[in-house]
Design an enzyme around this catalytic site. Structure first.
Site, mmCIF file in Angstrom:
data_model
loop_
_atom_site.group_PDB
_atom_site.id
_atom_site.type_symbol
_atom_site.label_atom_id
_atom_site.label_comp_id
_atom_site.label_asym_id
_atom_site.label_seq_id
_atom_site.Cartn_x
_atom_site.Cartn_y
_atom_site.Cartn_z
ATOM 1 N N SER A 103 0.838 -1.110 -0.062
ATOM 2 C CA SER A 103 -0.001 0.181 0.038
ATOM 3 C C SER A 103 0.880 1.328 -0.133
ATOM 4 O O SER A 103 1.910 1.255 0.763
ATOM 5 C CB SER A 103 -0.830 -0.041 1.215
ATOM 6 O OG SER A 103 -1.447 1.325 1.652
ATOM 7 N N GLU A 137 0.252 3.692 1.645
ATOM 8 C CA GLU A 137 0.068 4.067 3.069
ATOM 9 C C GLU A 137 1.693 3.592 3.584
ATOM 10 O O GLU A 137 1.924 4.521 4.819
ATOM 11 C CB GLU A 137 -0.882 3.381 3.855
ATOM 12 C CG GLU A 137 -2.223 3.878 3.629
ATOM 13 C CD GLU A 137 -2.356 5.490 3.775
ATOM 14 O OE1 GLU A 137 -2.121 6.123 4.976
ATOM 15 O OE2 GLU A 137 -3.207 6.115 3.192
ATOM 16 N N TYR A 142 -1.917 0.617 10.501
ATOM 17 C CA TYR A 142 -2.095 -0.037 9.245
ATOM 18 C C TYR A 142 -0.658 -0.084 8.469
ATOM 19 O O TYR A 142 -0.261 -0.951 7.646
ATOM 20 C CB TYR A 142 -3.017 0.748 8.693
ATOM 21 C CG TYR A 142 -3.468 0.312 7.254
ATOM 22 C CD1 TYR A 142 -4.169 -1.045 6.789
ATOM 23 C CD2 TYR A 142 -2.958 0.950 5.918
ATOM 24 C CE1 TYR A 142 -4.228 -1.504 5.543
ATOM 25 C CE2 TYR A 142 -2.996 0.601 4.718
ATOM 26 C CZ TYR A 142 -3.847 -0.709 4.540
ATOM 27 O OH TYR A 142 -4.034 -1.094 3.144
HETATM 28 P P1 GDP Z 1 -6.361 6.067 3.145
HETATM 29 O O1 GDP Z 1 -5.474 6.846 2.407
HETATM 30 O O2 GDP Z 1 -6.288 4.561 3.381
HETATM 31 O O3 GDP Z 1 -6.372 6.556 4.655
HETATM 32 O O4 GDP Z 1 -7.935 6.431 2.808
HETATM 33 P P2 GDP Z 1 -9.376 7.204 3.488
HETATM 34 O O5 GDP Z 1 -10.113 7.261 2.287
HETATM 35 O O6 GDP Z 1 -9.671 6.476 4.676
HETATM 36 O O7 GDP Z 1 -8.576 8.483 3.679
HETATM 37 C C1 GDP Z 1 -8.178 9.156 2.840
HETATM 38 C C2 GDP Z 1 -7.641 10.900 3.218
HETATM 39 O O8 GDP Z 1 -9.047 11.537 3.797
HETATM 40 C C3 GDP Z 1 -7.016 10.771 4.687
HETATM 41 O O9 GDP Z 1 -5.803 11.793 4.568
HETATM 42 C C4 GDP Z 1 -8.012 11.283 5.780
HETATM 43 O O10 GDP Z 1 -7.441 12.094 6.846
HETATM 44 C C5 GDP Z 1 -8.837 12.116 4.790
HETATM 45 N N1 GDP Z 1 -10.254 12.227 5.267
HETATM 46 C C6 GDP Z 1 -10.815 13.576 5.376
HETATM 47 N N2 GDP Z 1 -12.058 13.404 6.165
HETATM 48 C C7 GDP Z 1 -12.078 12.011 6.222
HETATM 49 C C8 GDP Z 1 -13.460 11.275 6.788
HETATM 50 O O11 GDP Z 1 -14.486 11.625 7.012
HETATM 51 N N3 GDP Z 1 -13.245 9.902 6.507
HETATM 52 C C9 GDP Z 1 -12.110 9.311 6.011
HETATM 53 N N4 GDP Z 1 -12.150 7.914 5.867
HETATM 54 N N5 GDP Z 1 -10.846 9.927 5.615
HETATM 55 C C10 GDP Z 1 -11.162 11.295 5.546
#
Ligand code: GDP
Length: 322
Positions: A123, A125, A147
């Site tokens: 990933s 990440e 993660y």
């Molecule tokens: P990730 O890259 O695997 O963590 O995918 P996510 O879709 O969970 O998050 C992507 C980005 O969106 C991260 O930087 C989060 O902090 C940001 N983000 C902002 N608001 C939200 C929210 O309400 N939910 C999630 N899941 N992410 C958010």
């Protein structure tokens, strides 16, 4: 007819990969965990063409038995605790599934099907607090969540089994990939589902966390093609897969709300509750190796992806208002 074993077949990527492999004439075996509430809706349309084997990434013996029983030519390890946010509240479980689970699958492959080609879902990440931009195969890792830390372990143990036991084990470092099948906890789907709910008058605001975070978002259906190609190469290697573009969560909101004739500024509210203890601020892939060596290129643009997801969520609420 080659046989593929997929862990995580009920997830977003598992469902697209199963479709792809069935189309290529594979016998596809999905590894599923016994639970009272396993969700099969992402593979409901192909369920008659799939076979299933019951096993659990936390149970070594069940994995060895599953591999021995089905003797796969290719093993795709997509199963994980895959949501970054949850990894802070369940860090040990995340380590078990997302980290040690990879070793257990590699051990199962080594014992049950040592000539099988093995794919590990790594990933972006892992790049976390990025040390160079764009991120490529040689970019050092700096994970920012339990993660991400677990995925770094999974990545290196895959490399190590390749180098220790001469296994055809590859690691695909995929940047964020989304679709209408994405879980509602991820920001892309949370936004497109929120747009549909607002459009149908079910809510008026959408509460999100950090709107300035930037990601390289692509379409999961395109990315499984790159995954398959990695296992068809003459030698095992690791690849970064992404679009090579970065967009903020704010831009994602802008495109998604506009697709439904709305303005995100009228509805989106920043809420501290959705901020993360440590953030990944910026991800952007350098996918040039995958483009060159795998001859892979994505078909769906960022805008098309977001519009596709909004349309799917609108259609869902249209047919069965919640
Ligand atoms: P990730 O890259 O695997 O963590 O995918 P996510 O879709 O969970 O998050 C992507 C980005 O969106 C991260 O930087 C989060 O902090 C940001 N983000 C902002 N608001 C939200 C929210 O309400 N939910 C999630 N899941 N992410 C958010």
């Amino acid at each position: 007819m080659p046989t593929a074993l997929i862990t995580g077949i009920t997830g977003q990527d598992g469902s697209y990969l199963a479709e792809l492999l069935l189309g290529k004439g594979y016998r596809v075996v999905g590894m599923v965990r016994r639970s009272s509430t396993t969700a099969f809706e992402r593979i409901a349309h192909i369920i008659d063409q799939l076979q299933f084997v019951s096993a659990d990434l936390l149970d070594q013996h069940s994995l060895v038995d599953a591999v021995r029983e089905h003797e796969p030519d290719e093993i795709y390890n997509l199963a994980a605790q895959s949501f970054v946010g949850t990894s802070w509240t369940q860090p040990v479980l995340t380590g078990e599934f997302t980290g040690l689970g990879v070793t257990r699958m590699l051990e199962a492959a080594k014992k049950g099907a040592p000539r099988a080609r093995f794919y590990q879902a790594s990933s972006s990440e892992m790049f976390g607090k990025v040390v160079e931009t764009p991120q490529r195969e040689t970019t050092p890792f700096y994970p920012r969540s339990p993660y991400g830390v677990a995925k770094v372990y999974g990545h290196w143990i895959t490399v190590n089994y390749r180098e220790s036991f001469n296994m055809f084990a590859v690691s695909g470092i995929l940047f964020n990939h989304e679709s209408p099948r994405r879980g509602l906890e991820f920001v892309s789907r949370k936004v497109t589902d929120g747009v549909a709910r607002i459009k149908f008058g079910l809510q008026s605001e959408l509460r999100l966390g950090n709107l300035d975070a930037r990601r390289d978002w692509g379409f999961a259906g395109d990315y499984v093609e790159a995954i398959w190609r990695m296992l068809q190469q003459p030698t095992p290697d690791d690849y970064v897969v992404g679009m090579g573009e970065t967009h903020s969560v704010r831009e994602l909101c802008d495109v998604a709300f506009r697709a439904a004739g709305l303005d995100y500024r009228d509805h989106v509210v920043q809420d501290e509750r959705f901020f993360r203890p440590a953030e990944v601020d910026l991800l952007v892939a350098d996918p040039s190796k995958a483009r060159r060596a795998l001859e892979w290129s994505p078909r769906v643009t960022f805008e098309q992806l977001v519009e596709m997801m909004v349309e799917a969520d609108l259609a869902r609420y249209q047919s069965e208002p919640k």
